[in-house]
Design an enzyme around this catalytic site. Structure first.
Site, PDB file in Angstrom:
ATOM      1  N   GLY A 214       0.399  -2.002  12.935  1.00 38.54           N
ATOM      2  CA  GLY A 214       1.330  -2.758  13.752  1.00 38.54           C
ATOM      3  C   GLY A 214       2.703  -2.853  13.127  1.00 38.54           C
ATOM      4  O   GLY A 214       3.029  -2.183  12.139  1.00 38.54           O
ATOM      5  N   GLY A 216       5.808  -4.591  11.091  1.00 40.45           N
ATOM      6  CA  GLY A 216       6.009  -5.526  10.000  1.00 40.45           C
ATOM      7  C   GLY A 216       6.008  -4.868   8.645  1.00 40.45           C
ATOM      8  O   GLY A 216       5.657  -3.696   8.486  1.00 40.45           O
ATOM      9  N   ILE A 218       4.162  -5.536   5.933  1.00 41.65           N
ATOM     10  CA  ILE A 218       2.878  -5.259   5.291  1.00 41.65           C
ATOM     11  C   ILE A 218       2.240  -3.976   5.831  1.00 41.65           C
ATOM     12  O   ILE A 218       1.833  -3.111   5.040  1.00 41.65           O
ATOM     13  CB  ILE A 218       1.929  -6.463   5.419  1.00 41.65           C
ATOM     14  CG1 ILE A 218       2.522  -7.694   4.719  1.00 41.65           C
ATOM     15  CG2 ILE A 218       0.561  -6.120   4.815  1.00 41.65           C
ATOM     16  CD1 ILE A 218       1.737  -8.967   4.943  1.00 41.65           C
ATOM     17  N   GLU A 237      -0.903   2.222  18.698  1.00 42.03           N
ATOM     18  CA  GLU A 237       0.008   1.736  19.735  1.00 42.03           C
ATOM     19  C   GLU A 237       1.445   2.097  19.393  1.00 42.03           C
ATOM     20  O   GLU A 237       2.217   2.553  20.228  1.00 42.03           O
ATOM     21  CB  GLU A 237      -0.150   0.225  19.847  1.00 42.03           C
ATOM     22  CG  GLU A 237       0.895  -0.488  20.660  1.00 42.03           C
ATOM     23  CD  GLU A 237       0.734  -1.994  20.532  1.00 42.03           C
ATOM     24  OE1 GLU A 237       1.752  -2.687  20.434  1.00 42.03           O
ATOM     25  OE2 GLU A 237      -0.412  -2.479  20.531  1.00 42.03           O
ATOM     26  N   LEU A 312       0.349 -15.020  12.023  1.00 40.53           N
ATOM     27  CA  LEU A 312       1.116 -16.136  11.480  1.00 40.53           C
ATOM     28  C   LEU A 312       0.226 -17.208  10.867  1.00 40.53           C
ATOM     29  O   LEU A 312       0.643 -17.913   9.947  1.00 40.53           O
ATOM     30  CB  LEU A 312       1.965 -16.770  12.592  1.00 40.53           C
ATOM     31  CG  LEU A 312       3.006 -15.856  13.248  1.00 40.53           C
ATOM     32  CD1 LEU A 312       3.606 -16.549  14.477  1.00 40.53           C
ATOM     33  CD2 LEU A 312       4.098 -15.490  12.267  1.00 40.53           C
ATOM     34  N   GLY A 335      -0.833  -5.441  21.279  1.00 42.25           N
ATOM     35  CA  GLY A 335      -2.070  -4.683  21.178  1.00 42.25           C
ATOM     36  C   GLY A 335      -3.008  -5.154  20.095  1.00 42.25           C
ATOM     37  O   GLY A 335      -4.071  -4.547  19.896  1.00 42.25           O
TER      38      GLY A 335
END
Length: 430
Positions: A214, A216, A218, A237, A312, A335
């Site tokens: 995803g 970000g 990390i 995705e 979060l 996703g």
């Protein structure tokens, strides 16, 4: 180019403002995500808004802030399917709406809840066969091909890509030309916590795994640690910059994939200019509609699937709040739940939810007894597999609540563990 194709293209070439001829009162306009937004066409809609009546623009994650999003144009309203930074203020002011969804279901939901009056998208210039490519995107727009009329903006700087994201001139009511650069995403700053979390995830990714990562810092760090791996594949995705490095290092070949062998399968590409150059005219990267890429059943067809997504806040049950800070909405589900579930269908699959143990000032734990009031649950407790902070990995799948609670306390920041244990006892979980 065949004469009949050239004639068809010439007959439908228009200036951007010609889109207004195709917008009826009460229309639902479907607009492409991020760089899939046709900037000159939406400019024309704003400029001609006085001639519109009760028109709604449906879109995910726009990159450009516009006056109509702030309610400044009475008959042009924004309906968001995923908040981006430019939409957070309008949403909190009440000048745009937000539709809850799983990304995989957006095409179906748009079919059932909108008129799909007209699809507006940025594309590459047409080829000699009369096909426009949706370029760096597919998502819900590609799912509408053959189902709704299209008005397109052919941007000279949009790369031509492959997959099920091709729109033929016969599907188009009009198209215009443009020439402007794509919007590149800013760098995600990283710190020691990011690097430690990435190390813990990378240790659990075998050679031959198929990856989804995803947005970000990390997930990007994880990809950066996989350059010595072999025969990795991609079914994701979002195709991001870190994947390009893996291809160029030889780590990413896709030769062990069960589906689309040797192909990178994605529905969107967002990153730097280098990424846009990489996907251009590259038959090794295919863009498919999101109801294909994010369908958990398709994800689960890949052996050793590894899904990596950020959140979060995580509570003792394993519920993940990834889209709101308490009751303050931040984004949407995207996703994450699709891939969290899909990875668990896969043979030897695993899903990783990553987060820092505390807020940036270390004043608040992100491992909590229960989610903050009003928080939206993005990934359900029943599908959350591994939760990773800089203090370790909590394996939750198939574990009872008491064991989950203990494992999550163990990866919380040490300053909060005693408090979390007391709260666990008060709840009767431990």
């Amino acid at each position: 180019m065949p004469a009949e194709i050239s004639a068809a293209l010439d007959a439908k070439r228009r200036p951007p403002e010609a889109v207004l001829d195709h917008v009826e009162p009460g229309a639902d306009l479907i607009v492409g995500l991020a760089n899939g937004e046709p900037a000159t066409i939406v400019d024309a809609l704003e400029a001609g808004a006085s001639d519109l009546e009760d028109v709604r623009i449906h879109q995910m994650f726009p990159l450009r802030e516009r006056s109509y999003m702030h309610g400044e144009l009475e008959d042009l309203r924004h309906v968001s399917w995923f908040l981006s930074p430019v939409l957070r203020e309008p949403f909190h002011k009440g000048t745009c709406a937000l539709v809850p969804n799983h990304f995989s279901e957006v095409p179906h939901l748009m079919r059932s809840s909108t008129k799909r009056s007209l699809v507006l998208a940025a594309v590459s210039p047409p080829d000699r066969h009369g096909y426009f490519s949706l370029g760096t995107h597919a998502e819900y727009v590609a799912a509408m091909i053959g189902e709704a009329p299209f008005f397109l903006e052919a941007n000279a700087q949009m790369p031509r890509t492959f997959g099920e994201n091709q729109v033929h001139v016969s599907e188009v009511v009009g198209w215009c030309e443009a020439d402007y650069p794509l919007v590149a995403l800013p760098d995600h700053p990283t710190d020691d916590r990011d690097r430690r979390i990435a190390e813990l995830v990378a240790e659990r990714i075998p050679d031959g795994a198929t990856l989804q990562a995803g947005v970000g810092s990390i997930p990007n760090e994880v990809l950066g640690l996989l350059r010595d791996h072999r025969e990795l594949g991609v079914h994701t995705e979002l195709f991001a910059d870190g994947f390009v490095d893996l291809v160029e290092s030889g780590a990413l070949t896709g030769t062990r994939k069960r589906t689309h062998r040797s192909k990178i399968i994605t529905t969107s590409a967002l990153g730097k200019d280098r990424l846009f150059e990489f996907v251009g005219d590259n038959p090794g990267v295919e863009f498919w509609p999101v109801d294909y890429t994010n369908d958990p059943r398709n994800i689960g067809r890949e052996d050793n699937m590894r899904a990596i997504n950020a959140t979060l806040e995580v509570d003792f049950l394993g519920q993940c709040a990834s889209e709101s800070l308490g009751s303050v909405y931040w984004s949407s589900s995207g996703g994450q739940p699709d891939f969290a579930r899909g990875a668990l269908f896969a043979e030897n699959g695993a899903s990783f939810i990553v987060l820092h143990s505390t807020t940036s000032d270390e004043s608040t734990s992100r491992i909590v007894a229960h989610l903050h009031p009003g928080a939206a649950v993005t990934s359900h407790k029943n599908v959350v597999d591994h939760v990773v902070t800089e203090y370790g990995v909590a394996e939750l799948r198939g574990r009872p609540i008491g064991e989950r609670t203990r494992k999550l306390i163990d990866i919380a920041h040490p300053e909060f563990r005693d408090q979390l244990e007391r709260e666990g006892r008060e709840l009767g979980f431990i």
